[in-house]
Design a protein around this motif. Structure first.
Motif, PDB file in Angstrom:
ATOM      1  N   PHE A 133       3.030   3.876 -10.495  1.00 24.58           N
ATOM      2  CA  PHE A 133       1.794   4.653 -10.396  1.00 24.58           C
ATOM      3  C   PHE A 133       1.442   4.747  -8.917  1.00 24.58           C
ATOM      4  O   PHE A 133       1.209   3.732  -8.268  1.00 24.58           O
ATOM      5  N   LYS A 134       1.418   5.970  -8.392  1.00 25.40           N
ATOM      6  CA  LYS A 134       1.270   6.165  -6.951  1.00 25.40           C
ATOM      7  C   LYS A 134      -0.012   6.878  -6.547  1.00 25.40           C
ATOM      8  O   LYS A 134      -0.229   7.137  -5.361  1.00 25.40           O
ATOM      9  N   ASP A 135      -0.867   7.195  -7.515  1.00 26.29           N
ATOM     10  CA  ASP A 135      -2.080   7.943  -7.167  1.00 26.29           C
ATOM     11  C   ASP A 135      -3.070   7.097  -6.380  1.00 26.29           C
ATOM     12  O   ASP A 135      -3.743   7.604  -5.474  1.00 26.29           O
ATOM     13  N   PHE A 136      -3.188   5.819  -6.746  1.00 30.00           N
ATOM     14  CA  PHE A 136      -4.115   4.911  -6.074  1.00 30.00           C
ATOM     15  C   PHE A 136      -3.426   3.560  -5.888  1.00 30.00           C
ATOM     16  O   PHE A 136      -2.482   3.233  -6.602  1.00 30.00           O
ATOM     17  N   TYR A 137      -3.926   2.780  -4.940  1.00 29.71           N
ATOM     18  CA  TYR A 137      -3.259   1.535  -4.566  1.00 29.71           C
ATOM     19  C   TYR A 137      -4.196   0.335  -4.665  1.00 29.71           C
ATOM     20  O   TYR A 137      -5.402   0.449  -4.437  1.00 29.71           O
ATOM     21  N   THR A 156      -7.146   4.695 -14.926  1.00 33.11           N
ATOM     22  CA  THR A 156      -6.481   5.926 -14.506  1.00 33.11           C
ATOM     23  C   THR A 156      -4.974   5.803 -14.659  1.00 33.11           C
ATOM     24  O   THR A 156      -4.297   6.749 -15.099  1.00 33.11           O
ATOM     25  N   PHE A 160      -2.378   8.013 -16.977  1.00 28.65           N
ATOM     26  CA  PHE A 160      -1.144   8.576 -16.410  1.00 28.65           C
ATOM     27  C   PHE A 160       0.060   8.172 -17.250  1.00 28.65           C
ATOM     28  O   PHE A 160       0.923   9.001 -17.570  1.00 28.65           O
TER      29      PHE A 160
END
Length: 279
Positions: A133-137, A156, A160
């Motif tokens: 998952f790369k949208d948020f860290y 989130t 996803f």
């Protein structure tokens, strides 16, 4: 008066209008598994909750002892006839008042419980696929290691995963290293080396993570380390699995084009169940 879903109603009909957990995520929580009226890993859960409350500067009541913590959880479990096997969550939140700056550091708590099927941990014989998952860290800080009610990143990521047909996602920190799964800690086996990220990387200081580390260190053929895991390491792994106190161990069988064994996962699961049987 307040507007609730388009209807004007008295403010006192909605308890959330002043609740700081709802308004600001000003709360911490613990989820425990209870088997035959015993809380698994009671001390670890209690002390992690106390530590979390101290980190966010909540005032811990004098009567909030481990015995009190246990009594409150078990009384609700027994009242609901879930004593054989259940999961219970205690949410501790700062009392009403103030905006970002609270008017008090005193707390209240809420416990709810649901029954679950199995007393012992088990592994479902089915494919379990994950992706990154790369949208948020996840940030590498102390707050990331405790269980607060601000889980919007995990929510989130869950959406996803669901939209893309994955069973779970692996979360990255701000250095783009793998730190954990959506709802548990990540372990990676490479040869005879079992690796999990250190808490300093931003992963949750998981209760089940601690149990698996202790169990694995007793297996003489294993080297157990806390080291950084990069996304590139995943493709070279022999096994990947996720841990949390409700599921126990969840093997990952597929990541992109790579499939994984579940041999060590089953070995560790059996040793974990040996502990559960005598608690």
């Amino acid at each position: 008066m307040i507007n609730f879903n388009g209807t004007i109603v008295p403010q006192d009909t909605n308890v959330l209008t002043q609740n700081r957990a709802f308004l600001y995520g000003d709360a911490v929580f613990e989820t425990v598994k209870i088997v035959n009226s015993k809380i698994l890993f009671l001390e670890d859960h209690y002390f992690r909750l106390m530590s979390s409350m101290r980190v966010v500067r909540m005032e811990i009541p004098m009567n909030f002892t481990m015995e009190y913590f246990e009594e409150q959880l078990l009384s609700l479990v027994n009242d609901n006839a879930f004593a054989e096997s259940s999961r219970a969550r205690i949410t501790v939140f700062r009392n009403d008042g103030g905006y970002y700056l609270p008017q008090t550091n005193e707390i209240s708590f809420l416990i709810h419980v649901v029954g679950i099927d199995n007393t012992l941990y088990s592994i479902a014989e089915k494919e379990y696929e994950v992706d990154l998952f790369k949208d948020f860290y996840v940030t590498k800080q102390l707050l990331s290691s405790i269980k607060t009610t601000n889980r919007i990143l995990n929510i989130t990521a869950s959406i996803f995963a669901n939209e893309n047909g994955f069973d779970n996602c692996l979360l990255l920190n701000d250095s783009k290293n793998v730190v954990e799964a959506i709802q548990g800690n990540i372990f990676m086996l490479m040869g005879n080396k079992l690796i999990t990220p250190p808490v300093s990387e931003g992963c949750l200081n998981g209760v089940m993570r601690k149990q698996i580390l202790e169990i694995a260190k007793k297996i003489t053929s294993l080297e157990v380390v806390e080291e950084v895991i990069s996304p590139f390491d995943l493709q070279k792994a022999d096994e990947l699995f996720v841990t949390n106190v409700i599921k126990g161990i969840q093997p990952i069988t597929k990541y992109r084009k790579k499939s994984f064994d579940v041999v060590m996962s089953k070995v560790l699961l059996e040793k974990l169940n040996e502990i559960v049987r005598v608690i």
